[in-house]
Design a protein around this motif. Structure first.
Motif, short mmCIF file in Angstrom:
data_model
loop_
_atom_site.label_atom_id
_atom_site.label_comp_id
_atom_site.label_asym_id
_atom_site.label_seq_id
_atom_site.Cartn_x
_atom_site.Cartn_y
_atom_site.Cartn_z
N ASP A 88 0.83 -1.21 0.00
CA ASP A 88 0.00 0.00 0.00
C ASP A 88 0.86 1.27 0.00
O ASP A 88 0.48 2.28 -0.58
CB ASP A 88 -0.95 -0.01 1.21
CG ASP A 88 -2.05 -1.04 1.03
OD1 ASP A 88 -2.29 -1.44 -0.14
OD2 ASP A 88 -2.64 -1.47 2.03
N PHE A 89 2.03 1.20 0.67
CA PHE A 89 2.91 2.38 0.68
C PHE A 89 3.47 2.69 -0.70
O PHE A 89 3.93 3.80 -0.96
CB PHE A 89 4.10 2.16 1.62
CG PHE A 89 3.89 2.75 2.98
CD1 PHE A 89 3.62 4.10 3.14
CD2 PHE A 89 3.96 1.96 4.11
CE1 PHE A 89 3.43 4.66 4.39
CE2 PHE A 89 3.76 2.50 5.37
CZ PHE A 89 3.50 3.85 5.51
N THR A 90 3.46 1.69 -1.58
CA THR A 90 4.06 1.88 -2.90
C THR A 90 3.02 1.79 -4.02
O THR A 90 3.39 1.72 -5.19
CB THR A 90 5.13 0.80 -3.16
OG1 THR A 90 4.49 -0.48 -3.16
CG2 THR A 90 6.24 0.82 -2.11
N ALA A 91 1.73 1.78 -3.65
CA ALA A 91 0.65 1.60 -4.64
C ALA A 91 0.96 0.40 -5.53
O ALA A 91 1.08 0.51 -6.76
CB ALA A 91 0.44 2.87 -5.46
N SER A 92 1.14 -0.75 -4.87
CA SER A 92 1.47 -2.01 -5.56
C SER A 92 2.73 -1.89 -6.41
O SER A 92 2.81 -2.45 -7.51
CB SER A 92 0.30 -2.49 -6.42
OG SER A 92 -0.82 -2.73 -5.60
N GLY A 93 3.69 -1.16 -5.89
CA GLY A 93 4.99 -1.08 -6.59
C GLY A 93 5.03 -0.07 -7.72
O GLY A 93 6.04 0.04 -8.42
N THR A 94 3.95 0.71 -7.91
CA THR A 94 3.92 1.65 -9.05
C THR A 94 4.35 3.07 -8.68
O THR A 94 4.68 3.86 -9.54
CB THR A 94 2.49 1.77 -9.62
OG1 THR A 94 1.66 2.35 -8.59
CG2 THR A 94 1.93 0.42 -10.03
N PHE A 95 4.31 3.40 -7.39
CA PHE A 95 4.58 4.75 -6.88
C PHE A 95 3.55 5.77 -7.39
O PHE A 95 3.82 6.97 -7.45
CB PHE A 95 5.99 5.24 -7.23
CG PHE A 95 7.12 4.44 -6.64
CD1 PHE A 95 6.90 3.27 -5.92
CD2 PHE A 95 8.44 4.85 -6.80
CE1 PHE A 95 7.95 2.54 -5.38
CE2 PHE A 95 9.50 4.13 -6.27
CZ PHE A 95 9.26 2.96 -5.57
N ALA A 96 2.35 5.29 -7.77
CA ALA A 96 1.31 6.20 -8.24
C ALA A 96 0.86 7.13 -7.12
O ALA A 96 0.22 8.15 -7.37
CB ALA A 96 0.13 5.40 -8.78
N ASN A 97 1.17 6.77 -5.87
CA ASN A 97 0.79 7.60 -4.71
C ASN A 97 1.85 8.65 -4.37
O ASN A 97 1.72 9.36 -3.37
CB ASN A 97 0.58 6.69 -3.48
CG ASN A 97 1.76 5.77 -3.22
OD1 ASN A 97 2.51 5.44 -4.13
ND2 ASN A 97 1.94 5.36 -1.99
N HIS A 98 2.90 8.77 -5.18
CA HIS A 98 3.94 9.79 -4.96
C HIS A 98 3.28 11.17 -4.86
O HIS A 98 2.53 11.56 -5.76
CB HIS A 98 4.92 9.74 -6.14
CG HIS A 98 5.94 10.83 -6.17
ND1 HIS A 98 6.88 10.99 -5.18
CD2 HIS A 98 6.18 11.81 -7.08
CE1 HIS A 98 7.66 12.01 -5.48
NE2 HIS A 98 7.24 12.53 -6.62
N ASP A 99 3.54 11.90 -3.77
CA ASP A 99 2.85 13.17 -3.55
C ASP A 99 3.84 14.26 -3.14
O ASP A 99 3.97 14.61 -1.96
CB ASP A 99 1.77 12.99 -2.46
CG ASP A 99 0.94 14.25 -2.25
OD1 ASP A 99 1.25 15.29 -2.88
OD2 ASP A 99 -0.01 14.20 -1.45
N PRO A 100 4.55 14.82 -4.13
CA PRO A 100 5.57 15.82 -3.81
C PRO A 100 4.98 17.16 -3.39
O PRO A 100 5.69 18.00 -2.85
CB PRO A 100 6.36 15.95 -5.12
CG PRO A 100 5.39 15.56 -6.18
CD PRO A 100 4.45 14.57 -5.57
N VAL A 101 3.69 17.36 -3.61
CA VAL A 101 3.07 18.65 -3.27
C VAL A 101 2.79 18.73 -1.77
O VAL A 101 3.15 19.69 -1.10
CB VAL A 101 1.78 18.86 -4.09
CG1 VAL A 101 1.07 20.14 -3.67
CG2 VAL A 101 2.10 18.89 -5.58
#
Ligand SMILES: CC(C)(COP(=O)(O)OP(=O)(O)OC[C@H]1O[C@@H](n2cnc3c(N)ncnc32)[C@H](O)[C@@H]1OP(=O)(O)O)[C@@H](O)C(=O)NCCC(=O)NCCS
Length: 229
Positions: A88-101
């Protein structure tokens, strides 16, 4: 991979990952986690798309071989629990949850060094680069799940909590957690079912934190403490 004596090894440099490194990263994953699902080219390409600066490889300069890698993303920690799984921390390994804002936390999703080169300072180089990234971006902290790599040797007589407490006290060595504690990380807690395909850790990980002192002192950030650690 065959170990070469250190006198024959070239120096190792850490640089940003490119698409040309994917095959080397996948080979590294297979060497470290045999039998577990490897990173895929699609996942690695997604990481580069969302956060190129956060993706690093360690390269043997003399051969061009990928001997290590570190993959990170920025998360808004409030979106997660301490017990959140790696998936869950990695959105199944995709990093789609990356939130630099909104995010203030660099999340260490992966760090690996070729088995033949472990214990020769490459992991320390990768962590130094990660720390420099956190400072450059003005982030408050780095957090990660430290898989309890050597727990399986002690699982019959110690609970994961007892094991981590012994590693923190320096009575036991865990090749992952001891390494991270020496890099300035502290343990925030222990989670089960963190990694699904990791018999060595039995799925257990210590949630760990490194604090960027410059930002923390400016903002009066009080690092979280966990009883006993
Ligand atoms: C954890 C890991 C990235 C560390 O990288 P590394 O290149 O081996 O680390 P370094 O050589 O910089 O060593 C750091 C310390 O750990 C010790 N160490 C690392 N690997 C060791 C080993 N196999 N045996 C004994 N000591 C070891 C070193 O002596 C060193 O001690 P120091 O802090 O007093 O200098 C690497 O061991 C690895 O890839 N492990 C498998 C994957 C993994 O578990 N990743 C972490 C996911 S949470």
């Amino acid at each position: 991979m065959t170990a070469r004596p250190s006198s024959e090894r070239g120096s190792v440099v850490v640089r940003q990952t490119t698409a040309a490194d994917f095959a080397g990263i996948i080979a590294l994953t297979q060497a470290i986690y045999p039998g577990a699902p490897s990173w895929t080219e699609a996942q690695l390409a997604a990481h580069l798309r969302v956060f190129p600066e956060g993706q690093m490889v360690a390269v043997d300069e003399s051969t061009g071989e990928i001997v290590g890698m570190a993959a990170s993303l920025i998360v808004l920690w409030d979106d997660y629990e301490l017990t959140t799984s790696w998936r869950d921390f990695t959105a199944s390994g995709t990093f789609a949850n990356h939130d630099p804002v909104h995010g203030r936390t660099l999340y260490g999703a992966e760090i690996m060094v070729s088995p033949a080169l472990q214990g020769h300072g490459v992991g320390t180089q990768l962590y130094a680069a990660r720390e420099a990234l956190a400072r450059r971006r003005g982030l408050l902290r780095i957090r990660a799940g430290a898989r309890l790599r050597d727990y399986h040797h002690h699982a019959q007589r110690l609970t994961a909590e007892e094991y981590v407490a012994a590693v923190v006290r320096g009575e036991l060595v865990d090749r992952t957690l001891t390494f991270q504690l020496r890099r300035g990380f502290r343990v925030l807690g222990i989670v089960s079912n963190y990694l699904r395909h990791d018999p060595e850790s039995r799925g257990y990980a210590a949630v760990i934190e490194w604090v960027n002192d410059e930002v923390a002192s400016r903002e009066g950030y009080e690092p979280m403490t966990w009883p006993g650690y």
